[in-house]
Design a protein around this motif. Structure first.
Motif, PDB file in Angstrom:
ATOM      1  N   CYS A 302      92.636  29.829  41.938  1.00  0.00           N
ATOM      2  CA  CYS A 302      92.329  29.612  40.523  1.00  0.00           C
ATOM      3  C   CYS A 302      90.830  29.765  40.228  1.00  0.00           C
ATOM      4  O   CYS A 302      89.993  29.172  40.910  1.00  0.00           O
ATOM      5  CB  CYS A 302      92.797  28.208  40.128  1.00  0.00           C
ATOM      6  N   GLN A 303      90.532  30.537  39.188  1.00  0.00           N
ATOM      7  CA  GLN A 303      89.128  30.731  38.799  1.00  0.00           C
ATOM      8  C   GLN A 303      88.554  29.512  38.079  1.00  0.00           C
ATOM      9  O   GLN A 303      87.348  29.350  37.976  1.00  0.00           O
ATOM     10  CB  GLN A 303      89.012  31.934  37.841  1.00  0.00           C
ATOM     11  N   ASP A 304      89.455  28.687  37.525  1.00  0.00           N
ATOM     12  CA  ASP A 304      88.998  27.548  36.720  1.00  0.00           C
ATOM     13  C   ASP A 304      89.187  26.213  37.424  1.00  0.00           C
ATOM     14  O   ASP A 304      89.184  25.161  36.793  1.00  0.00           O
ATOM     15  CB  ASP A 304      89.788  27.510  35.392  1.00  0.00           C
ATOM     16  N   ARG A 305      89.370  26.255  38.737  1.00  0.00           N
ATOM     17  CA  ARG A 305      89.706  25.006  39.431  1.00  0.00           C
ATOM     18  C   ARG A 305      88.563  23.986  39.358  1.00  0.00           C
ATOM     19  O   ARG A 305      87.383  24.357  39.302  1.00  0.00           O
ATOM     20  CB  ARG A 305      90.046  25.294  40.893  1.00  0.00           C
ATOM     21  N   ILE A 306      88.988  22.727  39.357  1.00  0.00           N
ATOM     22  CA  ILE A 306      88.007  21.643  39.361  1.00  0.00           C
ATOM     23  C   ILE A 306      88.146  20.912  40.696  1.00  0.00           C
ATOM     24  O   ILE A 306      89.047  20.088  40.865  1.00  0.00           O
ATOM     25  CB  ILE A 306      88.258  20.647  38.199  1.00  0.00           C
ATOM     26  N   ASP A 311      92.740  19.283  43.430  1.00  0.00           N
ATOM     27  CA  ASP A 311      93.242  19.245  44.813  1.00  0.00           C
ATOM     28  C   ASP A 311      93.462  17.817  45.295  1.00  0.00           C
ATOM     29  O   ASP A 311      93.543  17.560  46.489  1.00  0.00           O
ATOM     30  CB  ASP A 311      92.267  19.983  45.748  1.00  0.00           C
ATOM     31  N   LYS A 312      93.558  16.888  44.331  1.00  0.00           N
ATOM     32  CA  LYS A 312      93.682  15.492  44.760  1.00  0.00           C
ATOM     33  C   LYS A 312      95.031  14.846  44.454  1.00  0.00           C
ATOM     34  O   LYS A 312      95.360  13.803  44.990  1.00  0.00           O
ATOM     35  CB  LYS A 312      92.565  14.646  44.120  1.00  0.00           C
ATOM     36  N   ARG A 313      95.819  15.422  43.545  1.00  0.00           N
ATOM     37  CA  ARG A 313      97.141  14.834  43.279  1.00  0.00           C
ATOM     38  C   ARG A 313      98.039  15.813  42.538  1.00  0.00           C
ATOM     39  O   ARG A 313      97.605  16.902  42.163  1.00  0.00           O
ATOM     40  CB  ARG A 313      97.032  13.527  42.492  1.00  0.00           C
ATOM     41  N   GLU A 314      99.292  15.406  42.348  1.00  0.00           N
ATOM     42  CA  GLU A 314     100.252  16.254  41.632  1.00  0.00           C
ATOM     43  C   GLU A 314      99.745  16.535  40.223  1.00  0.00           C
ATOM     44  O   GLU A 314      99.166  15.663  39.585  1.00  0.00           O
ATOM     45  CB  GLU A 314     101.598  15.529  41.494  1.00  0.00           C
ATOM     46  N   PHE A 329      95.477  20.714  35.165  1.00  0.00           N
ATOM     47  CA  PHE A 329      94.539  19.608  34.898  1.00  0.00           C
ATOM     48  C   PHE A 329      93.591  19.909  33.742  1.00  0.00           C
ATOM     49  O   PHE A 329      93.049  18.994  33.135  1.00  0.00           O
ATOM     50  CB  PHE A 329      93.741  19.272  36.156  1.00  0.00           C
ATOM     51  N   LEU A 330      93.407  21.193  33.417  1.00  0.00           N
ATOM     52  CA  LEU A 330      92.518  21.531  32.295  1.00  0.00           C
ATOM     53  C   LEU A 330      93.029  20.938  30.985  1.00  0.00           C
ATOM     54  O   LEU A 330      92.274  20.745  30.041  1.00  0.00           O
ATOM     55  CB  LEU A 330      92.412  23.052  32.129  1.00  0.00           C
ATOM     56  N   GLU A 337      92.803  11.753  33.274  1.00  0.00           N
ATOM     57  CA  GLU A 337      91.621  12.201  34.012  1.00  0.00           C
ATOM     58  C   GLU A 337      90.747  11.037  34.416  1.00  0.00           C
ATOM     59  O   GLU A 337      90.225  11.006  35.526  1.00  0.00           O
ATOM     60  CB  GLU A 337      90.826  13.205  33.180  1.00  0.00           C
ATOM     61  N   THR A 338      90.629  10.055  33.522  1.00  0.00           N
ATOM     62  CA  THR A 338      89.829   8.885  33.866  1.00  0.00           C
ATOM     63  C   THR A 338      90.432   8.238  35.098  1.00  0.00           C
ATOM     64  O   THR A 338      89.732   7.849  36.032  1.00  0.00           O
ATOM     65  CB  THR A 338      89.850   7.853  32.704  1.00  0.00           C
ATOM     66  N   GLU A 339      91.769   8.199  35.082  1.00  0.00           N
ATOM     67  CA  GLU A 339      92.482   7.590  36.196  1.00  0.00           C
ATOM     68  C   GLU A 339      92.162   8.334  37.508  1.00  0.00           C
ATOM     69  O   GLU A 339      91.898   7.736  38.524  1.00  0.00           O
ATOM     70  CB  GLU A 339      93.984   7.729  35.896  1.00  0.00           C
ATOM     71  N   ILE A 340      92.153   9.696  37.414  1.00  0.00           N
ATOM     72  CA  ILE A 340      91.905  10.479  38.625  1.00  0.00           C
ATOM     73  C   ILE A 340      90.473  10.273  39.117  1.00  0.00           C
ATOM     74  O   ILE A 340      90.224  10.102  40.301  1.00  0.00           O
ATOM     75  CB  ILE A 340      92.026  12.001  38.342  1.00  0.00           C
ATOM     76  N   LEU A 341      89.550  10.324  38.151  1.00  0.00           N
ATOM     77  CA  LEU A 341      88.149  10.307  38.544  1.00  0.00           C
ATOM     78  C   LEU A 341      87.673   8.914  38.961  1.00  0.00           C
ATOM     79  O   LEU A 341      86.699   8.782  39.675  1.00  0.00           O
ATOM     80  CB  LEU A 341      87.284  10.839  37.406  1.00  0.00           C
ATOM     81  N   SER A 342      88.408   7.891  38.524  1.00  0.00           N
ATOM     82  CA  SER A 342      87.945   6.542  38.846  1.00  0.00           C
ATOM     83  C   SER A 342      88.325   6.155  40.267  1.00  0.00           C
ATOM     84  O   SER A 342      89.185   6.746  40.877  1.00  0.00           O
ATOM     85  CB  SER A 342      88.526   5.519  37.862  1.00  0.00           C
TER      86      SER A 342
END
Ligand SMILES: Nc1ncnc2c1ncn2[C@@H]1O[C@H](COP(=O)(O)OP(=O)(O)O)[C@@H](O)[C@H]1O
Ligand SMILES: [Mg+2]
Length: 342
Positions: A302-306, A311-314, A329-330, A337-342
């Protein structure tokens, strides 16, 4: 009022696939060929399933007519009215009665549909005798009629020929005749024109549309070619690595594609008169879905991957509007996202 609308919509529902999984146990782990796939097919409408080779399209189509490989484990549901096709005995009486009469399939490989030992006419007639009439004379007449309608000239003579006497294009037509001979409510067409040259391809697609108008049948049109989808389909489901990553109406997919994978597929459509020397294709190859960790399967390409997110969850599914959903995820909502990043 709301109840009325719901009933009206329900009556248009022909097939409902929910959380379909088709997994193969292998020496290296579980191969998840189809992984949580859900979609509806509506009467008289065409749903396209697109994606590169190996994404799970054929296996999804085959599951609908109950011919998933013996070695696979299937779960979830495929509802045709009140009947859950997943629960029927593999190759049992019930699924055989549905196959051919209510649901038919055009296979990716034309030879897969016919035995080399019997004439084309006899094989189509067998299917008509099984599902439409017990009268042999009538069945023979219906066979000649359907051969003619798929554009096979001199059908009385062709009736008595064997598969090896048919060219590739003629075999494709014969298979379409076989699939349509019992006027199914649902046709699964798996790359029906990939093996044909462009002129015959256009003729076969026209024929399918014409017969759809006549019989009012629904079509699941499986292809790797988003160019054909524009011509044939009402809705499109984009599949990647055993999952639907985006689904929308055809108009919406072309005007407003969201998933980087869909965008990549769209960039690789040849357009007539295009000045581009070379088409862009999506870099990398489809991985084999064995022991995939919980992450986006498209991450590596993916060119837009974060990194650190994708790469951290479903990937959660986001409903963008009534007729557009995407798993990326975009577009995941910020709470997630807050949940993922926290
Ligand atoms: N009989 C089988 N045994 C094991 N794996 C299979 C079998 N058939 C298909 N697969 C795997 O399932 C995945 C999807 O295959 P398929 O539905 O044929 O893809 P597509 O039609 O999109 O090209 C692939 O990874 C393929 O290797
Ligand atoms: Mg296939």
């Amino acid at each position: 009022m709301k109840a009325e609308t719901a009933t009206a919509k329900q009556s248009q529902d022909l097939l409902q696939v929910e959380e379909l999984n088709i997994h193969f146990p292998t020496d290296h782990g579980m191969l998840k060929a189809v992984n949580g796939v859900s979609f509806n097919v509506y009467r008289g409408k065409t749903l396209g399933i697109v994606g590169e080779s190996g994404c799970g399209k054929s296996i999804t189509g085959k599951a609908i007519i109950g011919i998933q490989p013996k070695t696979s484990a299937i779960s979830g549901s495929i509802k045709l009215g009140d009947v859950d096709l997943v629960k029927l005995k593999r190759n049992g009486r019930e699924i055989r009665a549905i196959r051919g009469s209510k649901i038919a399939m055009i296979f990716q490989e034309p030879m897969a549909a016919f035995s080399p030992l019997y004439t084309i006419g006899n094989q189509i007639m067998e299917s008509i005798l099984l599902h439409r009439t017990k009268n042999k004379k009538e069945a023979a007449m219906l066979t000649v009629d359907i051969l003619q309608r798929v554009g096979i000239s001199n059908p009385e003579k062709r009736f008595h020929q064997y598969p090896h006497e048919f060219s590739g294009g003629m075999m494709q037509r014969a298979m379409i005749a076989m699939a349509l001979s019992c006027e199914p409510e649902l046709l699964i067409a798996d790359e029906p024109t990939t093996a044909l040259d462009v002129t015959i391809q256009a003729q076969v697609l026209d024929l399918m549309k014409q017969l759809q108008r006549e019989f009012g049948m629904a079509i699941v049109f499986i292809t790797h070619d988003l160019g054909i989808v524009a011509e044939m389909c009402d809705e499109v489901a984009v599949m990647y690595l055993g999952k639907i990553v985006e689904q929308a109406t055809v108009r919406e997919i072309y005007k407003n594609p969201k998933h980087p994978y869909t965008r990549g597929l769209l960039r690789s459509i040849p357009t007539i008169g295009s000045r581009k020397e070379r088409l862009e294709s999506i870099e990398g190859t489809v991985p084999i879905p064995i022991n995939m960790p919980p992450m986006c399967g498209f991450f590596d390409r993916c060119q837009d991957r974060i990194p650190g997110v994708c790469d951290k969850r479903e990937v959660p599914e986001t409903q963008l509007s009534d007729n557009h959903r995407v798993s990326c995820f975009l577009y995941a909502d910020t709470d997630n996202e807050t949940e993922i990043l926290s």
